[in-house]
Design a protein around this motif. Sequence first.
Motif, short mmCIF file in Angstrom:
data_model
loop_
_atom_site.label_atom_id
_atom_site.label_comp_id
_atom_site.label_asym_id
_atom_site.label_seq_id
_atom_site.Cartn_x
_atom_site.Cartn_y
_atom_site.Cartn_z
N LEU A 14 0.83 -1.21 0.00
CA LEU A 14 0.00 0.00 0.00
C LEU A 14 0.85 1.25 0.00
O LEU A 14 0.49 2.26 -0.64
CB LEU A 14 -0.93 -0.01 1.22
CG LEU A 14 -2.10 -0.98 1.16
CD1 LEU A 14 -2.82 -1.04 2.51
CD2 LEU A 14 -3.09 -0.55 0.07
N VAL A 18 -0.25 3.75 -2.85
CA VAL A 18 -1.07 4.93 -2.55
C VAL A 18 -0.38 5.95 -1.65
O VAL A 18 -0.93 7.03 -1.41
CB VAL A 18 -2.40 4.50 -1.89
CG1 VAL A 18 -3.19 3.60 -2.82
CG2 VAL A 18 -2.16 3.80 -0.56
N LYS A 22 -2.67 7.79 2.72
CA LYS A 22 -3.80 6.96 2.31
C LYS A 22 -3.68 5.54 2.88
O LYS A 22 -4.70 4.91 3.18
CB LYS A 22 -3.88 6.92 0.78
CG LYS A 22 -4.28 8.25 0.15
CD LYS A 22 -4.41 8.13 -1.35
CE LYS A 22 -4.83 9.46 -1.97
NZ LYS A 22 -4.91 9.37 -3.44
#
Length: 264
Positions: A14, A18, A22
């Motif tokens: 992640l 992002v 986020k």
Amino acid sequence: MSDGFVATLCTQALLIAVGHQKMLFIFSGIHGVIFLPALFCLYNIPTPERTTSITWIVMDQVRDRRFWFLALSIMFTAFATLPPFVFLTSFTVKTSPGISPMLAVLPLALVNLTAVFGRTIAAFLIRPYAPSPPDHASQEHEWKHGWRIGVEPRLAFAGTILLAALSQLIWAFANSYSQIVVYACINGLFGVTFLSILPTLSAITFTGAKKTAAVGSLIIFGAPGCFFGAYVFNTIMRRTGSWTIGLLVVGAFQVIGAVFAFCV
């Protein structure tokens, strides 16, 4: 800690996809979805009737020298518990420049994964010495009679701490990615296993009905190491400019913890 293995890899994925902010929002949402229903499920559990008052400190145990040997063992060992979780990824990147982000966090994920096997194996090895409730005494006797392998909890407790200390030597002198992976697997097997052995060790060491109070009191002695262990390691590393010296100090803390555990 198998969830730590998955969470470590998902967090890194992640972060790459992002970004930091986020990623935190996504993980907060995941935890909210999981924990909020679990919180409401607790209301369906009947409240047990308390027959006696809560005992926070049992003076007979406090006056027992074995209590203080265990407490000091946990206190010193706790200082070496968190540094691998905090600094292993940074060391991996430093040792293997240009490594991909996912491979960089793989050793940390392996620490979490192998910890599952370490704590499970320890539970089976000390099971013949674990006390059982009176209602299950006959069934437990048959189970123990058929189980041929067993390690005395005191030796298992001290032994896992000592093996974790020896694993720090691999990290201290590691100069390749493969050596870091080997260290991650060994430290995961032994690094936090002592926490799983502690309840059984307390139950057979301290007689009476206040064994839970003993475990809770002993866990508190690990607080200084949990709070300041990573800070102490980082301070030593910055002052000396050497990962090796910092890791040898961490290993020395665990050796001291193992010595106190052998004295129980």
